[in-house]
Design a protein around this motif. Structure first.
Motif, PDB file in Angstrom:
ATOM      1  N   THR A  14     -20.793 -11.329   7.230  1.00  0.00           N
ATOM      2  CA  THR A  14     -20.335 -11.025   5.882  1.00  0.00           C
ATOM      3  C   THR A  14     -19.018 -11.731   5.623  1.00  0.00           C
ATOM      4  O   THR A  14     -18.389 -12.248   6.546  1.00  0.00           O
ATOM      5  N   ARG A  15     -18.618 -11.760   4.364  1.00  0.00           N
ATOM      6  CA  ARG A  15     -17.334 -12.346   3.999  1.00  0.00           C
ATOM      7  C   ARG A  15     -16.380 -11.214   3.637  1.00  0.00           C
ATOM      8  O   ARG A  15     -16.715 -10.317   2.858  1.00  0.00           O
ATOM      9  N   VAL A  16     -15.204 -11.233   4.229  1.00  0.00           N
ATOM     10  CA  VAL A  16     -14.211 -10.192   3.989  1.00  0.00           C
ATOM     11  C   VAL A  16     -12.900 -10.838   3.558  1.00  0.00           C
ATOM     12  O   VAL A  16     -12.620 -11.999   3.871  1.00  0.00           O
ATOM     13  N   ASN A  17     -12.119 -10.062   2.828  1.00  0.00           N
ATOM     14  CA  ASN A  17     -10.826 -10.540   2.346  1.00  0.00           C
ATOM     15  C   ASN A  17      -9.738 -10.104   3.321  1.00  0.00           C
ATOM     16  O   ASN A  17      -9.462  -8.921   3.465  1.00  0.00           O
ATOM     17  N   GLU A  18      -9.164 -11.049   4.019  1.00  0.00           N
ATOM     18  CA  GLU A  18      -8.077 -10.769   4.953  1.00  0.00           C
ATOM     19  C   GLU A  18      -6.827 -11.513   4.494  1.00  0.00           C
ATOM     20  O   GLU A  18      -6.815 -12.749   4.454  1.00  0.00           O
ATOM     21  N   ASN A  19      -5.803 -10.746   4.134  1.00  0.00           N
ATOM     22  CA  ASN A  19      -4.546 -11.336   3.647  1.00  0.00           C
ATOM     23  C   ASN A  19      -4.795 -12.299   2.486  1.00  0.00           C
ATOM     24  O   ASN A  19      -4.268 -13.409   2.422  1.00  0.00           O
ATOM     25  N   ASN A 182      -1.306  -0.293  -4.383  1.00  0.00           N
ATOM     26  CA  ASN A 182       0.037  -0.518  -4.928  1.00  0.00           C
ATOM     27  C   ASN A 182      -0.083  -1.025  -6.366  1.00  0.00           C
ATOM     28  O   ASN A 182      -1.175  -1.093  -6.934  1.00  0.00           O
ATOM     29  N   TYR A 183       1.030  -1.388  -6.970  1.00  0.00           N
ATOM     30  CA  TYR A 183       1.030  -1.790  -8.372  1.00  0.00           C
ATOM     31  C   TYR A 183       0.201  -3.045  -8.636  1.00  0.00           C
ATOM     32  O   TYR A 183      -0.282  -3.251  -9.745  1.00  0.00           O
ATOM     33  N   SER A 184       0.008  -3.876  -7.636  1.00  0.00           N
ATOM     34  CA  SER A 184      -0.777  -5.093  -7.812  1.00  0.00           C
ATOM     35  C   SER A 184      -2.257  -4.890  -7.492  1.00  0.00           C
ATOM     36  O   SER A 184      -3.040  -5.833  -7.517  1.00  0.00           O
ATOM     37  N   GLY A 185      -2.627  -3.653  -7.196  1.00  0.00           N
ATOM     38  CA  GLY A 185      -4.020  -3.333  -6.908  1.00  0.00           C
ATOM     39  C   GLY A 185      -4.436  -3.511  -5.474  1.00  0.00           C
ATOM     40  O   GLY A 185      -5.606  -3.345  -5.132  1.00  0.00           O
ATOM     41  N   GLN A 186      -3.502  -3.834  -4.604  1.00  0.00           N
ATOM     42  CA  GLN A 186      -3.799  -4.045  -3.189  1.00  0.00           C
ATOM     43  C   GLN A 186      -3.922  -2.704  -2.473  1.00  0.00           C
ATOM     44  O   GLN A 186      -3.127  -1.794  -2.693  1.00  0.00           O
ATOM     45  N   VAL A 187      -4.940  -2.567  -1.642  1.00  0.00           N
ATOM     46  CA  VAL A 187      -5.126  -1.325  -0.879  1.00  0.00           C
ATOM     47  C   VAL A 187      -4.067  -1.241   0.202  1.00  0.00           C
ATOM     48  O   VAL A 187      -3.935  -2.150   1.035  1.00  0.00           O
ATOM     49  N   ILE A 188      -3.306  -0.150   0.193  1.00  0.00           N
ATOM     50  CA  ILE A 188      -2.223   0.027   1.161  1.00  0.00           C
ATOM     51  C   ILE A 188      -2.418   1.279   2.024  1.00  0.00           C
ATOM     52  O   ILE A 188      -1.543   1.643   2.801  1.00  0.00           O
ATOM     53  N   GLY A 189      -3.555   1.923   1.873  1.00  0.00           N
ATOM     54  CA  GLY A 189      -3.807   3.128   2.660  1.00  0.00           C
ATOM     55  C   GLY A 189      -4.852   4.006   1.994  1.00  0.00           C
ATOM     56  O   GLY A 189      -5.679   3.525   1.211  1.00  0.00           O
ATOM     57  N   SER A 190      -4.816   5.283   2.311  1.00  0.00           N
ATOM     58  CA  SER A 190      -5.772   6.241   1.759  1.00  0.00           C
ATOM     59  C   SER A 190      -5.038   7.424   1.156  1.00  0.00           C
ATOM     60  O   SER A 190      -3.912   7.727   1.536  1.00  0.00           O
ATOM     61  N   ARG A 191      -5.693   8.080   0.216  1.00  0.00           N
ATOM     62  CA  ARG A 191      -5.145   9.292  -0.386  1.00  0.00           C
ATOM     63  C   ARG A 191      -6.236  10.345  -0.468  1.00  0.00           C
ATOM     64  O   ARG A 191      -7.436  10.037  -0.386  1.00  0.00           O
ATOM     65  N   HIS A 192      -5.816  11.580  -0.618  1.00  0.00           N
ATOM     66  CA  HIS A 192      -6.775  12.683  -0.664  1.00  0.00           C
ATOM     67  C   HIS A 192      -7.696  12.587  -1.883  1.00  0.00           C
ATOM     68  O   HIS A 192      -7.314  12.082  -2.941  1.00  0.00           O
ATOM     69  N   ASP A 193      -8.909  13.099  -1.708  1.00  0.00           N
ATOM     70  CA  ASP A 193      -9.869  13.268  -2.794  1.00  0.00           C
ATOM     71  C   ASP A 193     -10.173  14.771  -2.851  1.00  0.00           C
ATOM     72  O   ASP A 193     -11.178  15.232  -2.311  1.00  0.00           O
ATOM     73  N   PRO A 194      -9.277  15.553  -3.476  1.00  0.00           N
ATOM     74  CA  PRO A 194      -9.327  17.019  -3.375  1.00  0.00           C
ATOM     75  C   PRO A 194     -10.683  17.631  -3.711  1.00  0.00           C
ATOM     76  O   PRO A 194     -11.288  17.317  -4.735  1.00  0.00           O
ATOM     77  N   ASP A 195     -11.138  18.472  -2.799  1.00  0.00           N
ATOM     78  CA  ASP A 195     -12.362  19.258  -2.984  1.00  0.00           C
ATOM     79  C   ASP A 195     -13.627  18.419  -3.145  1.00  0.00           C
ATOM     80  O   ASP A 195     -14.682  18.952  -3.501  1.00  0.00           O
ATOM     81  N   ALA A 196     -13.555  17.106  -2.902  1.00  0.00           N
ATOM     82  CA  ALA A 196     -14.695  16.229  -3.173  1.00  0.00           C
ATOM     83  C   ALA A 196     -15.904  16.565  -2.302  1.00  0.00           C
ATOM     84  O   ALA A 196     -17.026  16.680  -2.790  1.00  0.00           O
ATOM     85  N   ASP A 197     -15.692  16.710  -1.010  1.00  0.00           N
ATOM     86  CA  ASP A 197     -16.788  16.990  -0.071  1.00  0.00           C
ATOM     87  C   ASP A 197     -16.421  18.244   0.715  1.00  0.00           C
ATOM     88  O   ASP A 197     -15.480  18.244   1.510  1.00  0.00           O
TER      89      ASP A 197
END
Length: 298
Positions: A14-19, A182-197
């Motif tokens: 597959t093709r992935v985006n690295e940096n 972040n503000y530029s749309g880059q994934v910098i981590g994870s955040r909670h998805d409250p009560d989702a599952d």
């Protein structure tokens, strides 16, 4: 035996985006080809290995079910076929069904440590007093597995549950997660998805009802109103059966439980033995013996 990091179930390109650069990469094809894994499990049932490392091998729900069946079969022979003391299944996508299968089977063997999750978190099954699993990025699947282990322990290793007095799963993604950008749309981590599952939380609550823990820390786990209602119901049910009457400290801080979730806990607290309740960022409320007065001082 260590086969971690191999493409045990096959691979795909597959093709992935690295940096910010697109590159071709070979990745796991989870559960795609079971033949190699079936061969390994058939052989392992006759071994007396002490350490089995199968992290990051592309194992999915089907592969996990095969592992669970092998462990169970070994256990039916008195645990003599696989005297494994440590099992590492971290960094695999086993799903809830796979987690349940492994969780129900693992205590039929002599396994004392199981390694799970993205950070290779060690869970001690030797009968320790403190279960500190805080801040390990554990998610729904890991909670399903831990819940299954705890429920199985009631019948297979009651000393494991009897010894537990401290349970801390704070800072994990118990209800699922979403990408944090972040503000530029880059994934910098994870955040909670409250009560989702709710499945992982339900598994934990079902297991906790059979414990006599004194301290329960579930702060910052993504619990919302539904999760708080489930917690309230568990506390009410457990206290009526005197299974969890030893609990004196409960921390629910950092969770968006809302007014309804807060009310669900307020209604059940007088029926428990809880004397300290952690809320907000670091506030601890202290109750007297009859819950007739409240101390929020530092």
């Amino acid at each position: 035996l260590d086969i971690s990091g191999n493409f045990v179930f096959g691979s795909t390109n597959t093709r992935v985006n690295e940096n910010r650069n697109w590159v071709d990469k070979t990745v796991h094809a989870p559960d795609a080809d079971q033949s190699g894994w079936q061969a390994i499990c058939s052989a392992l049932g006759s071994c007396s290995i002490q350490t089995l490392k199968i992290s990051d091998i592309g194992m999915g729900p089907k592969g996990a079910a095969t592992l669970g069946e092998m462990l169970r079969s070994a256990g039916e022979e008195g645990g003599k076929l696989i005297a494994t003391m440590s099992l590492d299944i971290s960094k695999n996508r086993i799903g809830n069904d796979g987690a349940e299968a492994i969780g129900q089977a693992v205590l039929s063997t002599q396994i004392q440590t199981i390694v799970i999750g993205p950070k290779s978190t060690k869970v001690d099954l030797s009968g320790v007093e403190k279960w500190d699993l805080s801040g390990q990025d554990l998610g729904v699947t890991e909670m399903v597995l831990i819940g299954a282990v705890m429920r199985s322990a009631v019948a297979q290793r009651p000393e494991l549950i009897a010894a537990m007095s401290f349970f801390d799963i704070s800072g994990n993604f118990i209800f699922g997660s979403q990408p944090k950008r972040n503000y530029s749309g880059q994934v910098i981590g994870s955040r909670h998805d409250p009560d989702a599952d709710q499945s992982g939380w339900q598994a934990i609550c079902n297991a906790l009802g059979s414990c006599s823990i004194q301290t329960l820390n579930i702060s910052d786990i993504g619990m919302g109103p539904k999760g708080a209602a489930t917690l309230g119901e568990m506390l009410r049910s457990a206290c009526s059966e005197k299974l969890i009457g030893a609990m004196s400290f409960l921390s629910v801080g950092g969770n968006p439980i809302g007014v309804d979730g807060a009310q669900a806990l307020i209604d059940v607290l007088p029926q428990t033995q809880i004397k300290e309740l952690g809320i907000g960022k670091d506030l601890v409320l202290r109750f007297d013996e009859e819950c007739s007065s409240l101390d929020a001082s530092n």
